[in-house]
Design an enzyme around this catalytic site. Structure first.
Site, short mmCIF file in Angstrom:
data_model
loop_
_atom_site.label_atom_id
_atom_site.label_comp_id
_atom_site.label_asym_id
_atom_site.label_seq_id
_atom_site.Cartn_x
_atom_site.Cartn_y
_atom_site.Cartn_z
N SER A 200 0.85 -1.19 0.00
CA SER A 200 0.00 0.00 0.00
C SER A 200 0.88 1.24 0.00
O SER A 200 1.79 1.36 0.82
CB SER A 200 -0.92 0.00 1.23
OG SER A 200 -1.85 1.06 1.16
N CYS A 326 -12.10 0.53 20.34
CA CYS A 326 -13.45 0.64 20.88
C CYS A 326 -14.44 0.13 19.85
O CYS A 326 -14.55 0.70 18.77
CB CYS A 326 -13.74 2.10 21.23
SG CYS A 326 -15.29 2.34 22.10
#
Length: 400
Positions: A200, A326
């Protein structure tokens, strides 16, 4: 106060030389490379040069072994799905428990929707792959083994050449997600057994939205995206010309400076780790400290939350990343650290510092000045922290 950016495994600043090279292809050399007129021919020549630059960084034998994509995720998906289509009679995948979600999420989807059997190979406390388990998982039913070259969180490097050879003994293809390795580890794919490799651009100072899949000559590839004839019919869609040009320049810069920058960045990383461990108790470095990327430090601070650490670091102008994520309102430690059996009390407080050629000694000094106060403040508020008891315990992680 100058900001300190130590999250280069997440993304890097585009090198000014790459930006300069890209700009003409937005407004001047804007032709479509597939067009027959002079505008297209001009762009086609520039794309050929950029492809050769990336070929040189990878040490690939042929420039047509490079297939441009939108990034690492597309490359990973293309490699794995193609193998399942081209490897007749084989419907199993072997991968590791610490892969990037680009691989793990695809594998989970294949298990659920296609009945593909996926073998997830575990790692030890330093993040090193269980080679014996890997060997046992391979069989005549294995279509592909996909193991990352270097872990994005800990920097642990995997023995991909050995893993490729073992996969071939079972008749399987071997793919590696090398998104974190390209530009940091010298490569010579012309003498490699690796069948496919993902990269990438934005991890090596090229722009976001451009990546590539190396496909060794002779390996069949079924396109993920179908349409036009671009990339020799292996990836449809008009080429991202500015992105490809920028990736070429970034690859050229990485190839010329890889050794000297690795030495310099490793020294910064080591000084940061040593300084943190000297100043802060109940902290340690995760991963294989003897075999890892030179730019990556993952430091676990016990009895506090990584998210809270990052918030205070951000207020101090320091950017890094946490081993915690989270999800749906519940804080869970990184799947990588869980696979390494890092205790929850430490995994929740793991911070990844990742350097690039833009970082300096002043950045390290700033972090060392700020971090002890941040950790002390958060531990004072932690119901799990008893500083006096911890200081007397002579704590040392038994899993390392």
């Amino acid at each position: 106060m100058n900001a300190v950016y130590l999250d280069n495994n997440a993304t890097t600043r585009v090198d000014p030389a790459a930006v300069s090279a890209m700009l003409p292809f937005f407004t001047e050399q804007f032709g479509n490379a597939s067009s027959m007129h002079a505008f297209g021919a001009e762009v086609g020549g520039a794309l050929h040069t950029a492809r050769r630059q990336l070929q040189a960084l990878l040490g690939a034998e042929f420039d047509h072994e490079i297939v441009y994509t939108a990034g690492g995720t597309e490359s990973d998906n293309t490699a794995i799905l193609s193998a399942l289509e081209t490897q007749a009679g084989r419907n199993e995948i072997v991968t590791s428990a610490v892969e990037h979600p680009a691989v793990l999420a695809l594998c989970a989807w294949l298990e659920k929707t296609r009945g593909t059997r996926v073998h997830y190979i575990g790692v030890d406390a330093r993040g090193r792959l269980d080679i014996d388990a890997y060997r046992r998982a391979l069989s005549p039913r294995t279509a592909i083994a996909s193991i990352m070259w270097a872990n994005n969180e800990t920097g642990t490097i995997f023995p991909v050449e050995t893993l490729a050879a073992v996969a071939h003994e079972a008749g399987a293809l071997f793919h590696t997600d090398a998104v974190q390795a390209v530009g940091k580890i010298p490569m010579n794919l012309r003498h490699s057994e690796i069948d496919m490799l993902s990269l990438s651009g934005h991890k090596l100072h090229a722009p976001k939205g451009i990546g590539a899949l190396y496909v060794r000559r002779g390996v069949r590839l079924r396109p993920l995206i179908r349409g036009g004839h671009q990339e020799r019919g292996r990836r449809a869609g008009t080429e991202n010309v500015p992105g490809i040009i920028g990736l070429g320049v970034a690859a050229e810069l990485a190839r010329h400076h890889i050794d000297e920058e690795n030495t310099r960045v490793r020294a910064l990383r080591d000084r940061l780790e040593q300084g943190l461990l000297e100043r802060i108790g109940n902290a340690w470095v995760t991963g294989d400290t003897e075999n890892r990327l030179p730019n990556t430090a993952n430091v676990a601070f016990e009895f506090i939350e990584g998210e809270a650490i990052l918030l205070l670091m951000n207020k101090a102008g320091i950017a890094a990343s946490s081993g915690s994520a989270c999800t749906s309102g519940s804080l869970e430690p990184s799947h990588v650290l869980r696979a390494m059996h890092v205790p929850y009390t430490a995994a929740h407080g793991a911070i990844r510092f990742s350097f690039s050629r833009e970082n300096t000694d002043a950045d390290v000094d700033r972090v060392l000045d700020v971090m002890p106060g941040i950790i002390a403040k958060l531990r004072e508020m932690s119901p799990f922290w008893d500083g006096a008891a911890a200081a007397k315990s002579g704590f040392a992680p038994t899993y390392a």
